[in-house]
Design a protein around this motif. Structure first.
Motif, PDB file in Angstrom:
ATOM      1  N   LEU A   1       0.820  -1.207   0.000  1.00  0.00           N
ATOM      2  CA  LEU A   1       0.000   0.000   0.000  1.00  0.00           C
ATOM      3  C   LEU A   1       0.857   1.262   0.000  1.00  0.00           C
ATOM      4  CD1 LEU A   1      -2.865   1.180   0.111  1.00  0.00           C
ATOM      5  CD2 LEU A   1      -2.714   1.053   2.600  1.00  0.00           C
ATOM      6  N   ALA A   2       1.892   1.285   0.801  1.00  0.00           N
ATOM      7  CA  ALA A   2       2.781   2.458   0.852  1.00  0.00           C
ATOM      8  C   ALA A   2       3.465   2.670  -0.498  1.00  0.00           C
ATOM      9  CB  ALA A   2       3.810   2.297   1.963  1.00  0.00           C
ATOM     10  N   ASP A   3       3.795   1.586  -1.183  1.00  0.00           N
ATOM     11  CA  ASP A   3       4.417   1.703  -2.510  1.00  0.00           C
ATOM     12  C   ASP A   3       3.469   2.351  -3.513  1.00  0.00           C
ATOM     13  OD1 ASP A   3       6.724   0.486  -1.544  1.00  0.00           O
ATOM     14  OD2 ASP A   3       6.070  -1.521  -2.161  1.00  0.00           O
ATOM     15  N   VAL A   4       2.192   2.023  -3.411  1.00  0.00           N
ATOM     16  CA  VAL A   4       1.194   2.613  -4.312  1.00  0.00           C
ATOM     17  C   VAL A   4       1.120   4.121  -4.088  1.00  0.00           C
ATOM     18  CG1 VAL A   4      -1.274   2.716  -4.870  1.00  0.00           C
ATOM     19  CG2 VAL A   4      -0.160   0.501  -4.535  1.00  0.00           C
ATOM     20  N   PHE A   5       1.066   4.537  -2.819  1.00  0.00           N
ATOM     21  CA  PHE A   5       0.998   5.968  -2.540  1.00  0.00           C
ATOM     22  C   PHE A   5       2.296   6.661  -2.957  1.00  0.00           C
ATOM     23  CE2 PHE A   5       0.749   9.670   0.559  1.00  0.00           C
ATOM     24  CZ  PHE A   5      -0.146  10.381  -0.242  1.00  0.00           C
ATOM     25  N   THR A   6       3.415   5.992  -2.802  1.00  0.00           N
ATOM     26  CA  THR A   6       4.700   6.545  -3.251  1.00  0.00           C
ATOM     27  C   THR A   6       4.653   6.819  -4.757  1.00  0.00           C
ATOM     28  OG1 THR A   6       5.931   5.418  -1.512  1.00  0.00           O
ATOM     29  CG2 THR A   6       7.180   6.093  -3.454  1.00  0.00           C
ATOM     30  N   GLN A   7       4.101   5.884  -5.514  1.00  0.00           N
ATOM     31  CA  GLN A   7       3.981   6.074  -6.967  1.00  0.00           C
ATOM     32  C   GLN A   7       3.086   7.262  -7.302  1.00  0.00           C
ATOM     33  OE1 GLN A   7       2.619   2.271  -8.393  1.00  0.00           O
ATOM     34  NE2 GLN A   7       4.611   1.296  -8.085  1.00  0.00           N
ATOM     35  N   ILE A   8       2.001   7.430  -6.556  1.00  0.00           N
ATOM     36  CA  ILE A   8       1.097   8.563  -6.782  1.00  0.00           C
ATOM     37  C   ILE A   8       1.814   9.874  -6.486  1.00  0.00           C
ATOM     38  CG2 ILE A   8      -0.986   9.717  -5.930  1.00  0.00           C
ATOM     39  CD1 ILE A   8      -2.138   6.855  -5.455  1.00  0.00           C
ATOM     40  N   VAL A   9       2.538   9.910  -5.376  1.00  0.00           N
ATOM     41  CA  VAL A   9       3.279  11.125  -5.000  1.00  0.00           C
ATOM     42  C   VAL A   9       4.274  11.486  -6.093  1.00  0.00           C
ATOM     43  CG1 VAL A   9       4.980  12.054  -3.367  1.00  0.00           C
ATOM     44  CG2 VAL A   9       2.941  10.865  -2.512  1.00  0.00           C
ATOM     45  N   ARG A  10       4.982  10.492  -6.601  1.00  0.00           N
ATOM     46  CA  ARG A  10       5.978  10.752  -7.653  1.00  0.00           C
ATOM     47  C   ARG A  10       5.320  11.171  -8.964  1.00  0.00           C
ATOM     48  NH1 ARG A  10       9.727   5.612  -6.180  1.00  0.00           N
ATOM     49  NH2 ARG A  10      10.815   6.577  -4.429  1.00  0.00           N
ATOM     50  N   SER A  11       4.278  10.459  -9.367  1.00  0.00           N
ATOM     51  CA  SER A  11       3.649  10.775 -10.656  1.00  0.00           C
ATOM     52  C   SER A  11       2.949  12.133 -10.643  1.00  0.00           C
ATOM     53  CB  SER A  11       2.671   9.672 -11.078  1.00  0.00           C
ATOM     54  OG  SER A  11       1.549   9.656 -10.233  1.00  0.00           O
ATOM     55  N   ASP A  12       2.418  12.534  -9.478  1.00  0.00           N
ATOM     56  CA  ASP A  12       1.759  13.838  -9.360  1.00  0.00           C
ATOM     57  C   ASP A  12       2.721  14.930  -8.904  1.00  0.00           C
ATOM     58  OD1 ASP A  12      -0.519  12.499 -10.086  1.00  0.00           O
ATOM     59  OD2 ASP A  12      -1.523  12.710  -8.139  1.00  0.00           O
ATOM     60  N   ASN A  13       3.980  14.548  -8.671  1.00  0.00           N
ATOM     61  CA  ASN A  13       5.021  15.476  -8.220  1.00  0.00           C
ATOM     62  C   ASN A  13       4.550  16.292  -7.005  1.00  0.00           C
ATOM     63  OD1 ASN A  13       7.598  16.594  -8.252  1.00  0.00           O
ATOM     64  ND2 ASN A  13       6.946  18.292  -9.561  1.00  0.00           N
ATOM     65  N   LEU A  14       4.011  15.588  -6.013  1.00  0.00           N
ATOM     66  CA  LEU A  14       3.512  16.256  -4.814  1.00  0.00           C
ATOM     67  C   LEU A  14       4.685  16.733  -3.967  1.00  0.00           C
ATOM     68  CD1 LEU A  14       0.603  13.806  -3.940  1.00  0.00           C
ATOM     69  CD2 LEU A  14       0.470  15.994  -5.152  1.00  0.00           C
ATOM     70  N   GLN A  15       4.583  17.949  -3.475  1.00  0.00           N
ATOM     71  CA  GLN A  15       5.683  18.584  -2.744  1.00  0.00           C
ATOM     72  C   GLN A  15       5.182  19.139  -1.417  1.00  0.00           C
ATOM     73  OE1 GLN A  15       8.881  18.556  -3.746  1.00  0.00           O
ATOM     74  NE2 GLN A  15       8.270  17.392  -5.556  1.00  0.00           N
ATOM     75  N   PRO A  16       6.031  19.233  -0.429  1.00  0.00           N
ATOM     76  CA  PRO A  16       7.441  18.869  -0.410  1.00  0.00           C
ATOM     77  C   PRO A  16       7.610  17.348  -0.270  1.00  0.00           C
ATOM     78  CG  PRO A  16       6.861  19.825   1.697  1.00  0.00           C
ATOM     79  CD  PRO A  16       5.633  19.920   0.817  1.00  0.00           C
ATOM     80  N   ALA A  17       8.508  16.803  -1.035  1.00  0.00           N
ATOM     81  CA  ALA A  17       8.721  15.360  -1.100  1.00  0.00           C
ATOM     82  C   ALA A  17       9.032  14.762   0.268  1.00  0.00           C
ATOM     83  CB  ALA A  17       9.837  15.043  -2.092  1.00  0.00           C
ATOM     84  N   SER A  18       9.797  15.471   1.089  1.00  0.00           N
ATOM     85  CA  SER A  18      10.170  14.936   2.402  1.00  0.00           C
ATOM     86  C   SER A  18       8.949  14.780   3.315  1.00  0.00           C
ATOM     87  CB  SER A  18      11.222  15.820   3.071  1.00  0.00           C
ATOM     88  OG  SER A  18      10.710  17.122   3.294  1.00  0.00           O
ATOM     89  N   THR A  19       8.001  15.678   3.201  1.00  0.00           N
ATOM     90  CA  THR A  19       6.775  15.588   4.000  1.00  0.00           C
ATOM     91  C   THR A  19       5.972  14.357   3.604  1.00  0.00           C
ATOM     92  OG1 THR A  19       6.697  17.974   4.271  1.00  0.00           O
ATOM     93  CG2 THR A  19       4.628  16.789   4.605  1.00  0.00           C
ATOM     94  N   TYR A  20       5.870  14.126   2.310  1.00  0.00           N
ATOM     95  CA  TYR A  20       5.163  12.939   1.834  1.00  0.00           C
ATOM     96  C   TYR A  20       5.901  11.670   2.215  1.00  0.00           C
ATOM     97  CZ  TYR A  20       1.728  15.770  -0.530  1.00  0.00           C
ATOM     98  OH  TYR A  20       0.708  16.644  -0.789  1.00  0.00           O
ATOM     99  N   ALA A  21       7.220  11.690   2.157  1.00  0.00           N
ATOM    100  CA  ALA A  21       8.015  10.516   2.547  1.00  0.00           C
ATOM    101  C   ALA A  21       7.791  10.179   4.018  1.00  0.00           C
ATOM    102  CB  ALA A  21       9.494  10.758   2.268  1.00  0.00           C
TER     103      ALA A  21
END
Length: 124
Positions: free
Chosen positions: A35-55
């Motif tokens: 599940l976390a991998d799926v959300f990681t892919q969404i964050v990357r594909s949508d370029n959600l920022q700041p990346a560290s907050t999403y991580a």
């Protein structure tokens, strides 16, 4: 799961191995893997920022999914699943934390979320 919990069953109907509640829990268990991998892919594909907050949040999501999965697997390991057991699983802080994570993610990534101005956004 709420409907099953409300039935007041002391034992799982049928043989246990093929019951609807057990099948639902198996699907839920499988859905939590990655599940976390799926959300990681969404964050990357949508370029959600700041990346560290999403991580940071993805790490929380991964822990919550793992904890919820452990609870689900514990229930699945039982020879018979009672309504009370499902009621306790539903009340589990681990499952509730995961559901809250998913509700939060839904509010962030749904298409209309980007078009609705934030109450805290600066105005012109």
């Amino acid at each position: 799961m709420l409907a099953y919990a409300a039935q007041g069953l002391r034992t799982e109907p049928g043989s246990g191995t093929g019951s609807q509640i057990r099948a639902t829990l198996v699907v839920c268990d499988k859905s939590l893997s990655g599940l976390a991998d799926v959300f990681t892919q969404i964050v990357r594909s949508d370029n959600l920022q700041p990346a560290s907050t999403y991580a940071d949040f993805i790490a929380v999501l991964d822990r919550d999914a793992t904890d919820a999965q452990a609870s689900i697997r514990l229930v699945l390991a039982q020879p018979s699943i009672s309504s009370q057991m499902i009621d306790n699983l539903n009340a589990s802080i681990h499952l509730r934390a995961l559901l809250t994570d998913l509700f939060l993610i839904d509010e962030i990534v749904r298409p209309e979320a980007a078009s609705v101005p934030s109450a805290n956004a600066p105005t012109e």
